[in-house]
Design an enzyme around this catalytic site. Structure first.
Site, PDB file in Angstrom:
ATOM      1  N   ASN A   1      13.934  49.604  -1.828  1.00  0.00           N
ATOM      2  CA  ASN A   1      12.779  48.842  -1.352  1.00  0.00           C
ATOM      3  C   ASN A   1      13.109  47.796  -0.290  1.00  0.00           C
ATOM      4  OD1 ASN A   1      14.107  47.372  -3.347  1.00  0.00           O
ATOM      5  ND2 ASN A   1      12.243  46.450  -4.156  1.00  0.00           N
TER       6      ASN A   1
ATOM      7  N   GLU B   1      20.659  42.309 -10.766  1.00  0.00           N
ATOM      8  CA  GLU B   1      19.265  41.890 -10.586  1.00  0.00           C
ATOM      9  C   GLU B   1      18.423  43.075 -11.007  1.00  0.00           C
ATOM     10  OE1 GLU B   1      15.811  42.222  -9.128  1.00  0.00           O
ATOM     11  OE2 GLU B   1      16.742  42.080  -7.146  1.00  0.00           O
TER      12      GLU B   1
ATOM     13  N   CYS C   1      10.731  43.607  -6.852  1.00  0.00           N
ATOM     14  CA  CYS C   1      11.030  43.225  -8.230  1.00  0.00           C
ATOM     15  C   CYS C   1      10.400  41.895  -8.614  1.00  0.00           C
ATOM     16  CB  CYS C   1      12.540  43.163  -8.433  1.00  0.00           C
ATOM     17  SG  CYS C   1      13.370  42.144  -7.204  1.00  0.00           S
TER      18      CYS C   1
ATOM     19  N   GLU D   1      22.222  35.529  -6.728  1.00  0.00           N
ATOM     20  CA  GLU D   1      22.547  35.946  -5.370  1.00  0.00           C
ATOM     21  C   GLU D   1      21.922  34.980  -4.388  1.00  0.00           C
ATOM     22  OE1 GLU D   1      23.155  40.737  -5.921  1.00  0.00           O
ATOM     23  OE2 GLU D   1      21.231  40.030  -5.120  1.00  0.00           O
TER      24      GLU D   1
END
Length: 507
Positions: free
Chosen positions: A177, A278, A312, A487
């Protein structure tokens, strides 16, 4: 839009010439398959040269290992989800190629770890997504701020030092994505720390990772520091296992589903590798009675329908307090109809492209049908779009209850279900009643309530009166089963560093 993969991210707004093996579709504004064989590497590069501002050299189809472009025994097709066109045939790497990439990364690590931390970001990214480039810029600067410590002990003849050193070879597995930003967010931190990487991109979007390999080569990144091994969905499981279980790999970084993340954690456990993950989310978007409706609607549009709902951190559940519920639903529906325009990602004015594949459409369709069968009302949308099999109408549901699939299953599509609630305590309980916790959003004008809710939401990131929260300067990550580690930000580089305590005696 991610649906246009790397071509869109490099600024290719319109097709400037006919792609060998495909033809322009006058209504869809994109490519559709034409008779004949799929385009080869030379044809792809020729086509890329016809796109506005796009360097043909960036369109690569082989794997990138040890600074060399290497073909594989087989290839797999990469398709445009809007038109079904085959964009190219990419090297389908297997276990042997994966292990070769790990060896190349390990050999390069021995020298890369000693390179001076002073550096600058890549400047030759040909129209690359700014977000992706910002991560490279950020971590190139953070490389000079990896500080250790000197600790004074009670013993007068000793000094204690804490050093930070790179963990080693990192296996990086990324989703489709955000095919560029997900790589630079991980790889930027890894390289800045002194690690080397083996990247396995999603089979739907390998061109971005391969383009970054070409840019890395042009920028002078030494052979073996950045390696890419694309593979088909058929080979993904064994290739992922090969790089995650290889004894030369010290670190695994993954973005994707919680289910896959758990599998990779099992692989990492056997050799106790460092991991950062993640994973999936189920973000609540809460609107309290004190909220500014116009601001909440604008935030809802941005949070829910960014990338056609395929991120997400997209809002998955809308919780709206009874006193403001009707006004919010009405304004939200009007804003959706006015601002959301479905189309091919290459077309001007398009805000909602296709979903990644028909399976994704079927999931949205299933959730809508399930909700309606249990009493939900379709306010707008609710069905597949006439543009093609991978398109779905932006959909708003009201009268949603917690027993419906859309409230406890991540959608990853353009569906906004609204649940009505009465009290703050009820909203918090609903928002936290899940085993994941990536992001959460809420709108309120009550300062005391803002502090209470921000602290009580069981998520890693909170948007207060804001629907877009991602920034290179801020830590990205979740709690519960939404992942491990962070991150981006100054904390992101720590995921690729080991602490070493040194006791210096005899002073």
């Amino acid at each position: 839009m991610a649906t246009c993969f790397w071509l869109r991210s490099c600024g290719a707004r319109r097709l400037g010439s006919t792609f060998p093996g495909c033809r322009l579709h006058p209504r869809a504004g994109g490519l559709v398959p034409a008779p004949g064989p799929a385009p080869g590497p030379a044809q792809l590069r020729a086509y890329a040269g016809g796109l506005a501002g796009l360097s043909a050299a960036l369109l690569r189809t082989d794997s990138f290992v040890g600074g060399r472009w290497l073909p594989a025994a087989a290839t797999f097709p990469v398709q445009d989800p809007a038109s079904g066109a085959v964009l190219g045939m990419v090297a389908d790497c297997g276990v042997s190629e994966a292990r070769a990439a790990v060896r190349a990364a390990y050999e390069a690590f021995c020298s890369w770890r000693e390179v001076s931390a002073k550096g600058k970001p890549l400047k030759e990214a040909h129209g690359e997504i700014l977000y992706s480039a910002f991560f490279l810029e950020w971590f190139s600067e953070e490389a000079r701020r990896v500080y250790g410590d000197i600790i004074y002990t009670p013993a007068k003849d000793k000094r204690a030092l804490v050093l930070k050193q790179p963990v080693g070879v990192a296996a990086v597995i990324t989703p489709w994505n955000f095919p560029s930003a997900m790589i630079t967010r991980k790889v930027g931190a890894a390289l800045a720390a002194g690690c080397t990487v083996v990247v396995k991109p999603a089979e739907d979007t390998p061109f971005s990772a391969l383009a970054l390999a070409e840019l890395a080569s042009q920028a002078g990144i030494p052979p073996g520091v950045y390696n890419v091994i694309p593979c088909s969905r058929k080979n993904a499981k064994e290739v992922g296992e090969a790089i995650c279980t290889d004894p030369l790999v010290s670190k695994i970084s993954f973005t994707g589903s919680t289910t896959t993340g758990k599998i990779l954690l099992h692989h990492a456990a056997n050799s106790v590798k460092r991991v950062s993950m993640e994973l999936g989310g189920l973000a609540p978007f809460i609107v309290f009675d004190s909220a500014n409706v116009d601001q909440a609607v604008a935030g809802a549009l941005a949070s829910k329908f960014r990338n056609t709902g395929q991120t997400c951190v997209c809002s998955n559940r809308f919780l709206v307090q009874r006193g403001i519920h009707d006004a919010f639903v009405k304004a939200f529906a009007e804003a959706m109809k006015k601002n959301l325009h479905v189309g091919n990602g290459f077309e001007e004015g398009t805000t909602q492209g296709p979903l990644i594949n028909e399976k994704a459409v079927e999931k949205v369709e299933k959730q809508v049908n399930d909700a309606v069968s249990k009493g939900a009302t379709i306010v707008t949308g609710g069905k597949r779009h006439h543009l093609g099999k991978n398109f779905f109408e932006p959909t708003l549901l009201s009268n949603v209850t917690q027993d419906m699939l859309c409230t406890h299953e991540e959608t990853f599509g353009p569906l906004a279900p609204v649940i009505k609630f009465d009290t703050e305590e009820e909203a918090i309980a609903i928002a936290n009643a899940t085993d994941v916790g990536l992001a959460g959003y809420f709108y309120s004008q009550d300062p005391a309530q803002i502090w209470r809710v921000a602290e009580q939401l069981e998520v890693g990131m909170v948007g207060v009166n804001e629907g877009l929260i991602s920034s290179v300067e801020c830590p990205f990550g979740g709690v519960k089963q939404s992942g491990l580690g962070r991150e981006g930000s100054k904390y992101g580089i720590d995921e690729y560093l080991e602490l070493k305590y040194v006791c210096y005696g005899g002073l």
